[in-house]
Enzyme design. Structure first.
Site, PDB file in Angstrom:
ATOM      1  CG  ASP A  92      -2.143   0.660   0.913  1.00  0.00           C
ATOM      2  OD1 ASP A  92      -2.572   0.905  -0.396  1.00  0.00           O
ATOM      3  OD2 ASP A  92      -2.965   0.660   2.195  1.00  0.00           O
ATOM      4  CD  GLU A 191     -11.929   0.558   3.201  1.00  0.00           C
ATOM      5  OE1 GLU A 191     -10.901   0.511   2.527  1.00  0.00           O
ATOM      6  OE2 GLU A 191     -12.004   0.576   4.582  1.00  0.00           O
TER       7      GLU A 191
HETATM    8  O1  KIV Z   1      -4.573  -0.629   4.662  1.00  0.00           O
HETATM    9  C1  KIV Z   1      -5.472  -1.467   4.409  1.00  0.00           C
HETATM   10  O2  KIV Z   1      -5.466  -2.546   5.130  1.00  0.00           O
HETATM   11  C2  KIV Z   1      -6.439  -1.582   3.228  1.00  0.00           C
HETATM   12  C3  KIV Z   1      -7.316  -2.856   3.210  1.00  0.00           C
HETATM   13  C4  KIV Z   1      -8.211  -2.840   4.116  1.00  0.00           C
HETATM   14  C5  KIV Z   1      -7.946  -2.778   1.599  1.00  0.00           C
HETATM   15  O3  KIV Z   1      -6.498  -0.736   2.343  1.00  0.00           O
END
Ligand code: KIV
Length: 294
Positions: A92, A191
């Site tokens: 991410d 989401e």
């Molecule tokens: O940061 C995270 O864990 C996420 C997921 C919940 C999709 O973006």
């Protein structure tokens, strides 16, 4: 051609996820932030592992995901990388790592691939991120989109609220999804949106949708690992299903350990090491001699 690993389970790739969508095979995804959880999740056969910036709240105790840095993310991605063989590993991109110029965005994304060992990056936002997605894909970096309730937009959204409730908002979400697909994203996280909207987007797209609080019609589902295990402190969101209560199990284990130490019940004889017989005999002889000289 599919790549196989030592135990003959196919390595999950962006291409194999597309195949799964085509064959209506539901896709599984969980977050992981460290080596042991990554190993357990990978060995259980989960398709995608996301090192989410949720680690800021779950692992680092921040109030929200906004303070998380690239440095912190890369540290965790590297640990997870060492535990993953089969699943597709996604990093991410944290807040501000792709918001302040294309050069920085590319540099940060490249770090996740080169230093972290991730196979893809995830960024939050729809239509307005299309150019970024194109540039990352140009740089051979596979991208996962993320629309709906995007936690990095916490202040802009005015809180964690279900998105896509009005006709205008639904139309925007559909535009967001389509523009991310056109820009080259290979998958999109949906989401916190009504299931009807998620179903519509899933139907419109050729690439898979992965839902979290977006109902059962998505092509796959993702949950935060610690939510699933009952290891988070805030009340769980409506969409979380708890499969275990490890929080209580851990508390009980720690309390039992504390009691054992305080009552001298730990360690036991069986949990102690012993001298070899000859050394013990020599030692007691020395002790006896010393005693005799007193
Ligand atoms: O940061 C995270 O864990 C996420 C997921 C919940 C999709 O973006």
């Amino acid at each position: 051609m599919s790549i196989t690993t030592g135990d003959f389970r196919a390595k999950i790739t962006s291409a194999s996820l597309l195949e799964k969508k085509k064959h209506h095979e539901l896709i599984t995804c969980l977050t992981a932030y460290d080596y042991p959880s990554a190993r357990l999740i990978d060995e259980a056969g989960i398709d995608m592992i996301l090192v989410g910036d949720s680690l800021g709240m779950v692992m680092l105790g921040y109030e929200n995901t906004l303070p998380v840095t690239v440095q912190e993310m890369v540290h965790h991605v590297r640990a997870v990388r060492r535990g993953v063989k089969h699943a597709l590993l996604i990093a991410d991109m944290p807040y501000a790592s792709y918001h302040v110029g294309m050069r920085d965005t590319l540099r940060n994304a490249v770090r996740f691939i080169k230093d972290g060992g991730a196979e893809a990056v995830k960024i939050e936002g729809g239509e307005k991120r299309a150019r970024i997605v194109e540039r990352l894909v140009d740089a051979e970096i596979p991208v996962v989109g993320h629309i709906g309730l995007t936690p990095q937009s916490l202040h802009a959204m005015g809180g964690y609220k279900v998105q896509g409730k009005t006709l205008k908002a639904v139309e925007q979400l559909v535009r967001d999804a389509l523009s991310l697909e056109r820009a080259g994203a290979f998958c999109i996280v949906l989401e916190g949106i009504p299931r009807e909207v998620a179903a519509m987007i899933t139907h419109e797209l050729e690439i898979p949708t992965i839902g979290i609080g977006a109902g059962p019609e998505c092509d796959g589902q993702v949950l935060v690992f610690h939510d699933l295990l009952g290891m988070t402190f805030a009340p769980a969101a409506k969409f979380v299903r708890r499969y275990a209560d490890l929080g209580s199990a851990i508390t009980n284990a720690v309390l039992a350990y504390k009691d054992d130490v305080k009552s001298a019940g730990f360690p036991s004889e069986a949990e102690s090491y012993h001298l070899p017989k000859e050394t013990a005999a020599a030692l007691s002889e020395i002790a006896e001699r010393k005693h005799a000289l007193r």
